[in-house]
Design an enzyme around this catalytic site. Structure first.
Site, short mmCIF file in Angstrom:
data_model
loop_
_atom_site.label_atom_id
_atom_site.label_comp_id
_atom_site.label_asym_id
_atom_site.label_seq_id
_atom_site.Cartn_x
_atom_site.Cartn_y
_atom_site.Cartn_z
N ASN A 295 0.89 -8.75 -12.10
CA ASN A 295 1.01 -8.25 -10.98
C ASN A 295 0.48 -9.57 -9.82
O ASN A 295 -0.35 -9.23 -9.51
CB ASN A 295 -0.23 -7.32 -11.24
CG ASN A 295 0.56 -6.28 -11.38
OD1 ASN A 295 1.21 -5.66 -11.07
ND2 ASN A 295 -0.96 -5.17 -12.53
N HIS B 59 -3.28 6.85 -8.14
CA HIS B 59 -3.82 5.65 -9.28
C HIS B 59 -4.70 6.72 -10.53
O HIS B 59 -5.60 7.62 -9.49
CB HIS B 59 -3.75 4.82 -8.99
CG HIS B 59 -4.37 3.66 -10.54
ND1 HIS B 59 -5.49 3.38 -10.77
CD2 HIS B 59 -3.49 2.82 -10.84
CE1 HIS B 59 -5.82 2.58 -11.08
NE2 HIS B 59 -5.08 1.43 -11.95
N GLU C 141 -1.31 5.88 -2.30
CA GLU C 141 -1.34 4.43 -2.72
C GLU C 141 0.17 4.35 -1.64
O GLU C 141 1.15 4.67 -1.08
CB GLU C 141 -0.49 4.26 -4.13
CG GLU C 141 -1.32 4.45 -5.06
CD GLU C 141 -0.65 4.12 -6.61
OE1 GLU C 141 0.47 3.07 -6.98
OE2 GLU C 141 -1.51 4.61 -7.70
N SER D 110 2.70 2.06 -8.25
CA SER D 110 2.66 1.42 -9.36
C SER D 110 3.35 1.27 -10.03
O SER D 110 3.91 0.33 -10.77
CB SER D 110 1.05 1.30 -9.87
OG SER D 110 0.72 1.95 -10.54
N ASP E 6 -4.42 2.91 -0.99
CA ASP E 6 -4.92 2.09 -2.44
C ASP E 6 -3.90 1.37 -2.21
O ASP E 6 -2.50 1.58 -2.01
CB ASP E 6 -4.86 2.75 -3.39
CG ASP E 6 -4.90 2.05 -4.60
OD1 ASP E 6 -5.19 0.74 -4.25
OD2 ASP E 6 -5.53 2.48 -5.85
N HIS F 106 -0.57 -2.65 -4.84
CA HIS F 106 0.61 -2.97 -4.71
C HIS F 106 1.74 -4.30 -3.32
O HIS F 106 2.64 -4.26 -4.04
CB HIS F 106 1.39 -2.43 -5.63
CG HIS F 106 0.75 -1.98 -7.57
ND1 HIS F 106 0.72 -2.94 -8.12
CD2 HIS F 106 -0.33 -1.23 -7.40
CE1 HIS F 106 0.38 -2.81 -9.15
NE2 HIS F 106 -0.24 -1.74 -8.67
N LYS G 217 -4.48 -8.95 -8.26
CA LYS G 217 -3.03 -8.82 -7.99
C LYS G 217 -2.72 -9.94 -7.30
O LYS G 217 -2.30 -10.94 -7.54
CB LYS G 217 -3.06 -7.74 -7.73
CG LYS G 217 -3.15 -6.07 -9.08
CD LYS G 217 -2.85 -4.65 -8.61
CE LYS G 217 -3.45 -4.44 -10.62
NZ LYS G 217 -3.70 -2.74 -10.02
C1 PLP Z 1 -4.63 -1.94 -10.48
C2 PLP Z 1 -4.81 -0.88 -9.72
C3 PLP Z 1 -6.15 0.06 -9.15
C4 PLP Z 1 -7.51 -0.70 -10.07
O1 PLP Z 1 -7.30 -1.86 -9.34
P1 PLP Z 1 -9.05 -3.24 -10.68
O2 PLP Z 1 -9.08 -4.47 -9.39
O3 PLP Z 1 -7.98 -3.55 -11.22
O4 PLP Z 1 -10.14 -2.34 -11.31
C5 PLP Z 1 -6.52 0.39 -8.35
N1 PLP Z 1 -5.03 1.45 -7.60
C6 PLP Z 1 -3.78 0.61 -8.29
C7 PLP Z 1 -2.56 1.34 -7.49
C8 PLP Z 1 -3.68 -0.16 -9.40
O5 PLP Z 1 -2.98 -0.60 -9.72
#
Ligand code: PLP
Length: 373
Positions: free
Chosen positions: A47, A132, A176, A180, A205, A208, A230
């Site tokens: 990522n 997520h 999201e 993801s 969120d 990505h 990421k």
């Molecule tokens: C990776 C991810 C998270 C968590 O983030 P981290 O910093 O890795 O704990 C939260 N939401 C989504 C959609 C993710 O892909």
């Protein structure tokens, strides 16, 4: 009473053996490569979308900051609130257009901590079916009623609101921005008007999306959150919102209060990465262009983001395909249930500005052979 090991063995065997997850060593290298026990592979399952995890400027910012100490040694509320937090939070807030931002130790901690602090018994949470795991865990932890709406389905969301909204005090919609495992985009304009119409709050969120796909009206979303781990090449998570919500979380989010702060090096790396993301917008464009070239070449649905799912269906087929691609020199993960719905096991391709055109050409050739296209 059966011994712990006997109980665990039973539970693991009850899981289908093809689904047993294992940890294997993998060192991400520069230039879109991955070092594994099988050797050096072209890395299409990370990522690091902007290719900043090995960028000399980010590495040097982290190294400089590390000279101030490797660990924070205490929670942000005690003595761990390093002076690197303030400029980082300002940069995140400026980028999202919100009044304030709050950085947590991971995206998982930011999201579970925020949802569980904000919502409670007598409240309603409506989550996209594919949101997520951390959003769902935060909802469970909060004690609020959790309902799931069909993926990106505004009609279903509205129907649930019309039916249930009145029975609850506060309502939070969670989704999201870029999903993801599917790489598709939530209909955020519609979600903003729906949350206004039904007197609900909206939390998005952007794990990505940041650096790749910009939503121009982020500030009309009550809580805009994401991760530093990421595209931003570091570790940590953030929430962008009003200054009042930030103060509220500082007082109520248990994952912030009772967890050690990030080390200065993580703050500095993220800060450097944000500056580069803003100055070098070609990075996000390049990752997206790679994704689109592959979807076009393989007649897959047009890519909305740097994530391209190739849905195979059967778990074993997806696993075998991923193994064969590994032998051909490509690291591509097979994603299986329960991470994705039953019958939709897939290869998840992710693209980075670090990939060269030649790497992407090689991937297209290897995948066309596998898919018979
Ligand atoms: C990776 C991810 C998270 C968590 O983030 P981290 O910093 O890795 O704990 C939260 N939401 C989504 C959609 C993710 O892909």
């Amino acid at each position: 009473m059966p011994a712990l090991n006997a109980v665990l063995e039973d539970r693991l065997i009850a899981r289908d053996s093809a689904r047993l997850r294992r940890l294997t060593s993998a060192d991400a290298l520069a230039e879109g490569m991955l070092h594994t026990a099988q050797g050096r592979l072209h890395h299409f399952c990370g990522n690091d979308y902007l290719g900043l995890a090995h960028d000399a400027r980010v590495v040097s910012a982290a190294r400089e900051a590390m000279l101030q100490g490797t660990g924070a040694g205490a929670s942000r509320l005690v003595t761990g609130n390093h002076s690197g937090y303030d400029p980082l939070e300002r940069a995140l807030a400026a980028h999202s257009g919100h009044e304030a931002a709050l950085v947590f130790s991971s995206g998982f901690a930011a999201i579970t901590g925020t949802i569980s602090a904000l919502m409670g018994k007598g409240d309603l949470i409506l989550a996209d079916r594919l949101a997520h795991a951390c959003m769902l865990d935060g909802a469970k932890l909060s004690g609020a009623k959790l309902l799931r709406f069909h993926h990106n389905d505004r009609t279903h969301l509205e129907a649930l609101l019309a039916q249930h909204r009145a029975q609850y005090q506060h309502t939070l919609i969670i989704t999201e921005h870029i999903f993801s495992m599917d790489g598709d985009k939530a209909p955020l304009d519609d979600l903003v008007s729906i949350k206004n119409k039904y007197d609900a709050w909206l939390m998005v969120d952007d794990a990505h999306g940041i650096g790749i796909v910009n939503y121009p009206h982020k500030s009309s979303v009550d809580i805009w959150c994401g991760t530093l781990s990421k595209a931003l090449a570091s570790v940590g998570g953030y929430v962008c919102a009003s200054a009042l919500l930030k103060s509220y979380l500082v007082n109520h989010a248990r994952s912030l209060i009772y967890s050690t702060a990030l080390p200065p090096s993580a703050l500095a790396a993220a800060q450097a990465a944000i500056a580069i993301m803003v100055q070098e917008s070609w990075r996000g464009e390049r990752a997206l262009a790679h994704a689109r070239r592959v979807t076009q070449a393989l007649s897959l649905p047009h890519a909305d983001s740097a994530i391209v799912p190739v849905v195979i269906g059967n778990d074993d087929d997806a696993l075998r395909m991923s193994e064969r691609l590994k032998h051909a020199g490509y690291a591509i993960s097979a994603i299986r249930p329960p991470t994705v719905p039953e019958g939709t096991a897939r290869l998840r391709l992710s693209f980075s500005a670090a990939h060269s055109d030649a790497q992407v050409d090689g991937l297209i050739t290897a995948l066309s052979r596998e898919l018979g296209r």
